[in-house]
Design a protein around this motif. Structure first.
Motif, PDB file in Angstrom:
ATOM      1  N   LEU A   1       5.258  -2.054   1.301  1.00 43.33           N
ATOM      2  CA  LEU A   1       4.910  -0.865   0.416  1.00 43.33           C
ATOM      3  C   LEU A   1       6.302  -0.423  -0.405  1.00 43.33           C
ATOM      4  N   MET A   2       5.933  -0.430  -1.714  1.00 49.30           N
ATOM      5  CA  MET A   2       7.097  -0.026  -2.676  1.00 49.30           C
ATOM      6  C   MET A   2       6.354   0.425  -3.950  1.00 49.30           C
ATOM      7  N   TYR A   3       7.264   1.486  -4.468  1.00 50.57           N
ATOM      8  CA  TYR A   3       6.735   2.329  -5.752  1.00 50.57           C
ATOM      9  C   TYR A   3       7.795   2.333  -6.686  1.00 50.57           C
ATOM     10  N   ARG A   4       7.326   2.454  -7.949  1.00 52.09           N
ATOM     11  CA  ARG A   4       8.433   2.766  -9.071  1.00 52.09           C
ATOM     12  C   ARG A   4       8.187   4.176  -9.379  1.00 52.09           C
ATOM     13  N   TRP A   5       9.055   5.079  -9.857  1.00 57.90           N
ATOM     14  CA  TRP A   5       8.968   6.243 -10.404  1.00 57.90           C
ATOM     15  C   TRP A   5       9.839   6.085 -11.763  1.00 57.90           C
ATOM     16  N   HIS A   6       9.499   6.242 -12.860  1.00 57.60           N
ATOM     17  CA  HIS A   6      10.189   5.964 -14.322  1.00 57.60           C
ATOM     18  C   HIS A   6      11.012   4.821 -14.102  1.00 57.60           C
ATOM     19  N   GLY A   7      10.442   3.751 -13.472  1.00 58.95           N
ATOM     20  CA  GLY A   7      11.009   2.111 -13.421  1.00 58.95           C
ATOM     21  C   GLY A   7      12.037   1.986 -12.264  1.00 58.95           C
ATOM     22  N   THR A   8      12.258   3.221 -11.593  1.00 58.24           N
ATOM     23  CA  THR A   8      13.156   2.750 -10.504  1.00 58.24           C
ATOM     24  C   THR A   8      12.520   3.067  -9.137  1.00 58.24           C
ATOM     25  N   ARG A   9      12.881   2.237  -8.148  1.00 61.25           N
ATOM     26  CA  ARG A   9      12.075   2.154  -6.783  1.00 61.25           C
ATOM     27  C   ARG A   9      12.899   3.138  -5.879  1.00 61.25           C
TER      28      ARG A   9
ATOM     29  N   ILE B   1       6.163   9.704   0.009  1.00 59.14           N
ATOM     30  CA  ILE B   1       4.854   8.822   0.238  1.00 59.14           C
ATOM     31  C   ILE B   1       4.443   8.689   1.511  1.00 59.14           C
ATOM     32  N   LEU B   2       5.615   7.960   2.431  1.00 58.78           N
ATOM     33  CA  LEU B   2       5.220   7.651   3.919  1.00 58.78           C
ATOM     34  C   LEU B   2       4.928   8.793   4.550  1.00 58.78           C
ATOM     35  N   GLN B   3       5.591  10.043   4.338  1.00 59.04           N
ATOM     36  CA  GLN B   3       5.424  10.969   4.916  1.00 59.04           C
ATOM     37  C   GLN B   3       3.867  11.630   5.170  1.00 59.04           C
ATOM     38  N   VAL B   4       3.404  11.381   3.875  1.00 59.81           N
ATOM     39  CA  VAL B   4       1.983  11.900   3.565  1.00 59.81           C
ATOM     40  C   VAL B   4       1.073  10.886   4.060  1.00 59.81           C
ATOM     41  N   LEU B   5       1.273   9.600   4.124  1.00 61.34           N
ATOM     42  CA  LEU B   5       0.406   8.773   4.739  1.00 61.34           C
ATOM     43  C   LEU B   5       0.348   8.924   6.166  1.00 61.34           C
ATOM     44  N   LEU B   6       1.390   9.277   6.778  1.00 63.36           N
ATOM     45  CA  LEU B   6       1.426   9.527   8.280  1.00 63.36           C
ATOM     46  C   LEU B   6       0.453  10.475   8.700  1.00 63.36           C
ATOM     47  N   HIS B   7      -0.040  11.402   7.773  1.00 64.33           N
ATOM     48  CA  HIS B   7      -1.130  12.444   8.341  1.00 64.33           C
ATOM     49  C   HIS B   7      -2.507  11.930   8.204  1.00 64.33           C
ATOM     50  N   PHE B   8      -2.627  10.856   7.785  1.00 66.40           N
ATOM     51  CA  PHE B   8      -4.152  10.376   7.550  1.00 66.40           C
ATOM     52  C   PHE B   8      -4.471   9.304   8.562  1.00 66.40           C
ATOM     53  N   PRO B   9      -5.691   9.022   9.046  1.00 63.96           N
ATOM     54  CA  PRO B   9      -6.369   8.114  10.003  1.00 63.96           C
ATOM     55  C   PRO B   9      -6.232   6.726   8.888  1.00 63.96           C
ATOM     56  N   LEU B  10      -5.434   5.779   9.361  1.00 63.56           N
ATOM     57  CA  LEU B  10      -5.136   4.477   8.781  1.00 63.56           C
ATOM     58  C   LEU B  10      -5.733   3.252   9.549  1.00 63.56           C
TER      59      LEU B  10
ATOM     60  N   VAL C   1       2.673   0.591   6.971  1.00 59.14           N
ATOM     61  CA  VAL C   1       3.488   1.575   6.949  1.00 59.14           C
ATOM     62  C   VAL C   1       4.624   1.460   7.892  1.00 59.14           C
ATOM     63  N   LYS C   2       4.444   1.142   9.233  1.00 54.93           N
ATOM     64  CA  LYS C   2       5.590   0.682   9.989  1.00 54.93           C
ATOM     65  C   LYS C   2       6.360  -0.326   9.663  1.00 54.93           C
ATOM     66  N   ALA C   3       6.033  -1.338   9.147  1.00 52.79           N
ATOM     67  CA  ALA C   3       6.902  -2.365   8.571  1.00 52.79           C
ATOM     68  C   ALA C   3       7.826  -1.730   7.394  1.00 52.79           C
ATOM     69  N   THR C   4       7.341  -0.917   6.442  1.00 51.63           N
ATOM     70  CA  THR C   4       7.913  -0.409   5.499  1.00 51.63           C
ATOM     71  C   THR C   4       9.112   0.353   5.804  1.00 51.63           C
ATOM     72  N   LEU C   5       8.668   1.376   6.928  1.00 49.55           N
ATOM     73  CA  LEU C   5       9.833   1.955   7.646  1.00 49.55           C
ATOM     74  C   LEU C   5      10.797   1.106   8.327  1.00 49.55           C
TER      75      LEU C   5
ATOM     76  N   TYR D   1       3.495   7.524  16.231  1.00 48.85           N
ATOM     77  CA  TYR D   1       3.666   6.309  17.134  1.00 48.85           C
ATOM     78  C   TYR D   1       4.758   6.406  18.056  1.00 48.85           C
ATOM     79  N   PRO D   2       4.398   7.168  19.346  1.00 42.04           N
ATOM     80  CA  PRO D   2       5.132   7.461  20.246  1.00 42.04           C
ATOM     81  C   PRO D   2       5.899   6.169  21.070  1.00 42.04           C
ATOM     82  N   ASN D   3       5.049   5.171  21.066  1.00 39.71           N
ATOM     83  CA  ASN D   3       5.049   4.036  21.663  1.00 39.71           C
ATOM     84  C   ASN D   3       6.162   3.071  21.079  1.00 39.71           C
ATOM     85  N   ASP D   4       6.448   3.505  19.903  1.00 33.86           N
ATOM     86  CA  ASP D   4       7.465   2.635  18.868  1.00 33.86           C
ATOM     87  C   ASP D   4       8.841   3.415  19.128  1.00 33.86           C
ATOM     88  N   ARG D   5       9.354   3.124  19.915  1.00 36.44           N
ATOM     89  CA  ARG D   5      10.715   4.103  20.374  1.00 36.44           C
ATOM     90  C   ARG D   5      11.948   3.884  19.155  1.00 36.44           C
ATOM     91  N   GLU D   6      11.619   2.821  18.482  1.00 38.23           N
ATOM     92  CA  GLU D   6      12.548   2.472  17.303  1.00 38.23           C
ATOM     93  C   GLU D   6      12.514   3.621  16.384  1.00 38.23           C
TER      94      GLU D   6
END
Length: 421
Positions: free
Chosen positions: A224-232, A243-252, A260-264, A310-315
């Motif tokens: 996942l990657m996003y641009r805002w005014h041309g900058t990532r 964006i990830l903070q918000v997505l983490l609140h929804f059932p995915l 989401v995990k791989a982007t983090l 994701y408490p099992n993902d200690r990383e």
């Protein structure tokens, strides 16, 4: 007494990491003499909130037809501070003030309908209005604001992903779809899950995910990657962290969760090797900003949420703790606000306290908050392009400091205004 005698330089977002005050050498957080008692924070918070109201509302708010109605730098930030005060103290006058400010901002919002987010648009107006009315037991007012929010949710661009041929609306927290979704989460938290139904919100979530995948199409390592005014951007305000903070609140779905995990993980693996800080944008080599809007402070909060989900993902827990260490070792900055100042950075420690239960993080938040108690009034206009105009705002001024002091009274239920739920 004041126990911090120096601050870091952060003029125009160009601070040098070597000039930051090293709190690990100057403050012993285990020393009880250096911590202000909670009753001191309560008195200070009430007094500062009253001052914010006096300057932004009673003095200017009613007569100034050109008011800023946003949560970020405007009158709705005052309303949110009053709402927070009511939640802590039970003072109904604060709740009435919140509603009065919302009603006044409604006029300005109708005249300017460009943005629909919580921090910078009508989403925040309607969300705060609905919650305040609900607290008052005003069902009619609550339904009025919820219905206005539902009208905004019909904006055609919101659920349109790249596969439908649309990129028109941005995705980030301040001005984009994530910011609208956060407002919806705020309503559902306070009014009850399902107040805004899943079948209305999930298509927008899907559009955000689709936009991130399209934006990352040339980077196999980052889903996942996003641009805002041309900058990532990577930060909380306009980039990945928010964006990830918000997505983490929804059932995915399983696939969405993995993206989401791989982007983090991608962000974690691309920290600056020497400092452990996070770049402000993709490929940016400058290791300068440690704050909520860019850098480790905002990432700490997002990683805490990831660890909770994701408490099992200690990383993610480990990375949150490491990002918090970056904030602590980087020291204090000159600004006071939530966006890029001491108050916002203190919330990183409160998030870690809630995640780990370790008193060290509460003590660090107390140290930052105590510094503000002694120094905020002298530093409040430093680095502000609009100077005194934003000196009492939520994200760039003293209203955010008042919220922090309120949250120090019960750190286990603290939350970064407009970012944590």
């Amino acid at each position: 007494m004041s126990y911090v005698v120096g601050v870091a330089s952060q003029e125009n977002h160009e601070e040098n990491s070597n000039d930051r005050l090293d709190l690990t050498r100057r403050i012993d957080p285990s020393s009880t003499d250096m911590r202000l008692p909670r009753e001191t924070f309560l008195k200070a918070a009430i007094s500062l909130k009253n001052q914010v109201v006096e300057v932004t509302w009673k003095r200017d708010g009613i007569t100034d037809t050109g008011i800023d109605p946003t949560v970020y730098t405007g009158l709705l930030g005052t309303a949110l501070a009053c709402l927070r005060s009511y939640e802590v103290t039970g003072n109904e006058q604060d709740l009435l003030l919140c509603s009065e400010i919302v009603d006044t901002c409604s006029v300005s919002a109708r005249a300017s309908s460009r943005h629909i987010t919580f921090l910078c648009g009508r989403g925040g107006l309607y969300a705060i209005g609905a919650v305040a009315a609900n607290y008052k037991g005003d069902r009619r007012g609550r339904d009025f604001f919820v219905n206005l929010f539902l009208e905004v949710a019909q904006e055609r661009a919101l659920p349109v992903g790249p596969e439908e041929g649309g990129f028109g609306m941005s995705y980030e927290l301040m001005y984009g779809r994530a910011g609208f979704l956060w407002a919806a989460l705020f309503i559902n938290k306070h009014l009850g899950e399902g107040t805004l139904p899943s079948d209305l919100l999930m298509p927008i979530v899907d559009a955000v995910l689709a936009g991130g995948r399209a934006g990352a199409s040339d980077n196999a390592a980052c889903p996942l990657m996003y641009r805002w005014h041309g900058t990532r951007y990577w930060g909380a305000a306009n980039g990945l962290a928010g964006i990830l903070q918000v997505l983490l609140h929804f059932p995915l779905s399983i696939d969405d969760v993995e993206d989401v995990k791989a982007t983090l993980r991608y962000m974690m693996s691309n920290r600056f090797p020497h400092s452990g800080n996070y770049p402000s944008s993709e490929g940016n080599p400058r290791d300068k900003l440690v704050q909520w809007s860019h850098g480790a402070a905002g990432m700490t909060i997002t990683l805490c949420k990831a660890s909770e989900m994701y408490p099992n993902d200690r990383e993610f827990r480990n990375a949150a703790i490491e990002a918090g260490e970056v904030v602590w070792k980087s020291g204090l900055v000159k600004k006071v606000g939530l966006a890029d100042g001491v108050a916002g950075n203190a919330y990183a420690f409160l998030s870690l306290y809630r995640l780990t239960g370790e008193s060290l993080y509460e003590e660090r938040a107390n140290a930052f908050a105590s510094f503000l108690y002694h120094n905020a009034s002298e530093l409040v206009t430093i680095g502000l392009a609009d100077g005194a105009n934003h000196a009492f705002s939520l994200f760039q001024g003293l209203a955010g400091t008042a919220c922090l002091w309120f949250d120090l009274l019960k750190p286990e239920s603290s939350r970064f205004p407009g970012y944590e739920l």
